[in-house]
Design a protein around this motif. Structure first.
Motif, PDB file in Angstrom:
ATOM      1  N   LEU A 102       0.902  -1.174  -0.126  1.00 29.28           N
ATOM      2  CA  LEU A 102      -0.205  -0.049   0.063  1.00 29.28           C
ATOM      3  C   LEU A 102       0.863   1.251   0.185  1.00 29.28           C
ATOM      4  O   LEU A 102       0.649   2.269  -0.621  1.00 29.28           O
ATOM      5  N   TYR A 145      -7.346  -2.009  -0.449  1.00 32.63           N
ATOM      6  CA  TYR A 145      -6.942  -2.529  -1.642  1.00 32.63           C
ATOM      7  C   TYR A 145      -7.597  -2.491  -2.908  1.00 32.63           C
ATOM      8  O   TYR A 145      -7.056  -2.227  -3.925  1.00 32.63           O
ATOM      9  N   TYR A 172      -2.894   5.207   1.388  1.00 32.74           N
ATOM     10  CA  TYR A 172      -3.886   4.410   1.727  1.00 32.74           C
ATOM     11  C   TYR A 172      -3.830   3.778   3.000  1.00 32.74           C
ATOM     12  O   TYR A 172      -2.759   3.485   3.796  1.00 32.74           O
TER      13      TYR A 172
END
Length: 76
Positions: free
Chosen positions: A40, A56, A51
């Motif tokens: 991430l 995801y 993130y």
């Protein structure tokens, strides 16, 4: 046969990170050295978005935009 001239380009890295994130999303881990947080963070370094854990789908969608832009640019 296609040869990648510069695998360090953001577009190429985005494609690989996107594939790894898809694996993580279904519960697989690419290898021992790759962490979910690291993936991430790498996606965030390319997209410019930070993130949080579990984002995801968002990261995959953002990376897909970068990959699509690169593919359309090369096709011209």
């Amino acid at each position: 046969m296609t040869m990648t001239l510069n695998p360090a380009r953001d577009e190429v890295q985005a494609a690989f990170i996107k594939a790894h994130l898809k694996m993580v999303k279904v519960g697989m881990m690419p290898n021992r050295n790759v962490t979910k947080t690291g993936l991430l963070q790498a996606a965030g370094a390319i997209t410019g978005v930070k993130y949080k854990r579990g984002q995801y789908e968002t990261a995959i969608a953002d990376l897909q935009v970068i990959v699509d832009a690169a593919c359309s640019k090369e096709g011209q």
